[in-house]
Design an enzyme around this catalytic site. Structure first.
Site, PDB file in Angstrom:
ATOM      1  N   PHE A 231     -11.095   7.021  -5.919  1.00 33.03           N
ATOM      2  CA  PHE A 231      -9.318   7.162  -6.927  1.00 33.03           C
ATOM      3  C   PHE A 231      -8.508   8.002  -6.391  1.00 33.03           C
ATOM      4  CE2 PHE A 231     -12.314   4.955  -9.684  1.00 33.03           C
ATOM      5  CZ  PHE A 231     -12.299   3.725 -10.066  1.00 33.03           C
ATOM      6  N   ASP A 252      -9.615   4.862  -2.151  1.00 29.31           N
ATOM      7  CA  ASP A 252      -8.538   4.807  -3.143  1.00 29.31           C
ATOM      8  C   ASP A 252      -8.229   2.933  -2.374  1.00 29.31           C
ATOM      9  OD1 ASP A 252      -6.685   5.864  -5.346  1.00 29.31           O
ATOM     10  OD2 ASP A 252      -5.769   3.852  -4.893  1.00 29.31           O
ATOM     11  N   SER A 253      -8.027   2.474  -3.788  1.00 30.69           N
ATOM     12  CA  SER A 253      -6.724   0.888  -3.447  1.00 30.69           C
ATOM     13  C   SER A 253      -5.897   0.497  -2.842  1.00 30.69           C
ATOM     14  CB  SER A 253      -7.155   0.047  -4.267  1.00 30.69           C
ATOM     15  OG  SER A 253      -7.134   0.576  -5.674  1.00 30.69           O
ATOM     16  N   ASN A 282     -11.511  -1.192  -3.054  1.00 31.92           N
ATOM     17  CA  ASN A 282     -11.857  -1.633  -5.051  1.00 31.92           C
ATOM     18  C   ASN A 282     -12.815  -0.247  -4.999  1.00 31.92           C
ATOM     19  OD1 ASN A 282     -13.419  -1.867  -6.887  1.00 31.92           O
ATOM     20  ND2 ASN A 282     -12.545  -3.806  -7.099  1.00 31.92           N
ATOM     21  N   ALA A 283     -13.044   0.704  -5.275  1.00 30.46           N
ATOM     22  CA  ALA A 283     -14.162   1.743  -5.903  1.00 30.46           C
ATOM     23  C   ALA A 283     -15.533   0.841  -6.441  1.00 30.46           C
ATOM     24  CB  ALA A 283     -13.456   3.259  -6.371  1.00 30.46           C
ATOM     25  N   CYS A 343      -8.792   9.880 -18.822  1.00 31.56           N
ATOM     26  CA  CYS A 343      -7.663  10.278 -18.241  1.00 31.56           C
ATOM     27  C   CYS A 343      -7.051   9.582 -19.978  1.00 31.56           C
ATOM     28  CB  CYS A 343      -6.054  10.443 -17.413  1.00 31.56           C
ATOM     29  SG  CYS A 343      -5.875   8.729 -16.752  1.00 31.56           S
TER      30      CYS A 343
HETATM   31  N1  SAH Z   1      -7.357  11.514  -8.358  1.00 35.46           N
HETATM   32  C1  SAH Z   1      -6.471  11.530  -7.953  1.00 35.46           C
HETATM   33  C2  SAH Z   1      -5.378  10.564  -9.317  1.00 35.46           C
HETATM   34  C3  SAH Z   1      -6.317   9.573  -9.243  1.00 35.46           C
HETATM   35  S1  SAH Z   1      -4.847   7.856  -9.680  1.00 35.46           S
HETATM   36  C4  SAH Z   1      -5.081  12.759  -7.657  1.00 35.46           C
HETATM   37  O1  SAH Z   1      -5.912  13.152  -7.999  1.00 35.46           O
HETATM   38  O2  SAH Z   1      -4.400  12.997  -7.505  1.00 35.46           O
HETATM   39  C5  SAH Z   1      -5.733   6.382 -10.175  1.00 35.46           C
HETATM   40  C6  SAH Z   1      -6.250   6.053  -8.524  1.00 35.46           C
HETATM   41  O3  SAH Z   1      -6.688   4.592  -8.344  1.00 35.46           O
HETATM   42  C7  SAH Z   1      -4.726   4.984  -8.273  1.00 35.46           C
HETATM   43  O4  SAH Z   1      -4.440   6.044  -6.872  1.00 35.46           O
HETATM   44  C8  SAH Z   1      -5.247   4.034  -8.176  1.00 35.46           C
HETATM   45  O5  SAH Z   1      -3.911   3.473  -6.750  1.00 35.46           O
HETATM   46  C9  SAH Z   1      -6.508   3.600  -7.611  1.00 35.46           C
HETATM   47  N2  SAH Z   1      -7.007   2.567  -8.292  1.00 35.46           N
HETATM   48  C10 SAH Z   1      -7.161   1.971  -9.515  1.00 35.46           C
HETATM   49  N3  SAH Z   1      -8.463   0.934  -9.483  1.00 35.46           N
HETATM   50  C11 SAH Z   1      -9.061   1.442  -8.445  1.00 35.46           C
HETATM   51  C12 SAH Z   1      -9.986   0.713  -7.859  1.00 35.46           C
HETATM   52  N4  SAH Z   1     -10.809  -0.348  -8.753  1.00 35.46           N
HETATM   53  N5  SAH Z   1     -10.910   0.682  -6.635  1.00 35.46           N
HETATM   54  C13 SAH Z   1      -9.846   1.984  -6.066  1.00 35.46           C
HETATM   55  N6  SAH Z   1      -9.104   2.801  -6.837  1.00 35.46           N
HETATM   56  C14 SAH Z   1      -8.275   2.481  -7.553  1.00 35.46           C
END
Ligand code: SAH
Length: 399
Positions: A231, A252-253, A282-283, A343
């Site tokens: 993410f 990230d997705s 997708n994570a 968060c």
């Molecule tokens: N770590 C980042 C903030 C993450 S915010 C920082 O420090 O700046 C959450 C992120 O998760 C977003 O960018 C969103 O695109 C991503 N996200 C949401 N669902 C997801 C999934 N299922 N797989 C991968 N990424 C995802």
């Protein structure tokens, strides 16, 4: 609609339950605790009294939100713009004492700075402002905010970030995000020596998660070897990992987020640092595949979006967090570092640590909690307003 500069003269009386909430140091009164609020115009500055008529302070009134009253002062307010200016001065003075190694930080954090419904972020020479309540949306308030912030912080421009859902909830007319002063909507800012792009008009959401700034620096203290930032958004953790690790991948997705991440990586490229690999996936799926294919890491960061948007989602959220943490723990080498975040306000620190304990047990790993952290100091936590504390960040050494 004309909104007055000072206490509008309107009185709102509240129930004993509402009054005791205020006396306990909270600033919100829910609509269900209002006894009488006859004909109070939306966004007024009001006097709050208890059911016996005893004054409790001055507040901002919302005619549509479930949070009908947000206290701004225990004293009468004779000049609201002057109070706003004082609160902004106090908020800036607090940041001068607590913020280091960055020109990007939250200048005003709503209730936590006694400015309910106002968020102001500084990204180097550009300020980003968010208005979330009827009272803060008044023209006179907007003018006071822009002129005062300009006098104190000298930004080249100010942009407004509109949350359409909040405007709807507050029964405010729709408005576009965009520049409210100056021409410049993008800039480069620095935190912990790392440079990042900010673009108010193009970027998703805020442009950066400023609340993680101190956690990025803390993570860099422990990170080593093969690292995975799950993410990763625009690369906040990954860029900090690159200074310490032999290989870094960010997942990230969102393709637009990864495109900015790649531009951020280019800004910080050093010969002695690895090139960061960005993976659009997708994570959940990726962690499952990698875990079952025997992939191993020395450092894994998990920073998912808020899984619990309300209390009702708590159980499902904890299951989501557990799945991610369990898979990450299975992939960490002995001595590896897990940095795991939430968060979601509705997931308490105790819930989060409980989930992590379950994941550790199921993964047959021992976790030593090197640090239990929260949001950066420019997002202050007010002890008597629990909603101001939302971010959890645990750094654990796994054996
Ligand atoms: N770590 C980042 C903030 C993450 S915010 C920082 O420090 O700046 C959450 C992120 O998760 C977003 O960018 C969103 O695109 C991503 N996200 C949401 N669902 C997801 C999934 N299922 N797989 C991968 N990424 C995802």
């Amino acid at each position: 609609m004309v909104r007055k500069l000072a206490d509008s003269g309107f009185k709102v009386s509240i129930s004993p339950r509402g009054a005791s909430r205020l006396k306990d140091g909270h600033v919100w009164v829910y609509r269900s605790d209002i006894v009488a609020a006859d004909e109070v115009p939306p966004g007024s500055v009001i006097s709050v009294v208890d059911h016996r008529g005893q004054p409790l302070g001055c507040a901002l009134y919302s005619s549509s939100s479930q949070i009908a009253i947000r206290l701004i002062s225990h004293e009468p307010v004779v000049d609201f713009p002057a109070l706003l200016r004082q609160r902004i001065a106090d908020a800036i003075a607090y940041r001068e004492r607590t913020v280091r190694d960055t020109n990007a930080y939250r200048v005003v954090f709503s209730e936590a700075d006694f400015l309910p419904g106002l968020i102001v972020d500084r990204y180097n020479d550009v300020l980003s402002m968010q208005i979330l309540t009827q009272a803060m949306d008044a023209e006179i308030v907007r003018q006071t905010l822009t002129s005062d912030l300009t006098d104190r912080l000298h930004p080249v421009s100010i942009v407004e970030r509109v949350d359409p859902r909040v405007r709807q909830l507050e029964d405010l007319p729709p408005r576009e995000s965009g520049l409210v002063q100056g021409e410049k909507a993008s800039t480069i800012f620095t935190m912990n020596g790392v440079q990042l792009h900010f673009d108010a008009l193009e970027g998703q959401k805020t442009g950066a998660f400023l609340d993680q700034r101190e956690n990025y620096a803390a993570t860099a203290e422990y990170a080593h070897g093969e690292a995975l930032d799950v993410f990763c958004y625009q690369g906040g953790f990954a860029l900090h990992l690159a200074a310490r690790c032999s290989h870094v991948a960010g997942v990230d997705s969102s393709r637009p987020a990864l495109e900015v991440a790649d531009q951020n990586a280019a800004l910080n490229r050093r010969d002695n640092q690895p090139e960061i690999e960005w993976i659009e996936a997708n994570a959940f799926d990726l962690l499952k595949d990698y875990a079952s294919s025997g992939q191993r890491y020395d450092t894994i960061v998990l920073d998912p979006p808020a899984f619990a948007k309300s209390k009702r989602d708590l159980d499902a959220a904890l299951r989501g967090y557990k799945e991610l943490n369990l898979r990450a723990l299975k992939m960490l080498q002995p001595g590896g570092v897990l940095v795991t975040c939430s968060c979601s306000y509705h997931v308490s620190q105790a819930d989060f640590l409980g989930m992590l304990a379950d994941a550790a047990r199921d993964a047959h790993r021992i976790l030593r909690l090197a640090e239990i952290r929260g949001q950066a100091k420019d997002h202050p936590i007010l002890l008597n307003i629990p909603e101001t504390a939302y971010l959890k960040c645990v750094i654990a050494i796994v054996s």
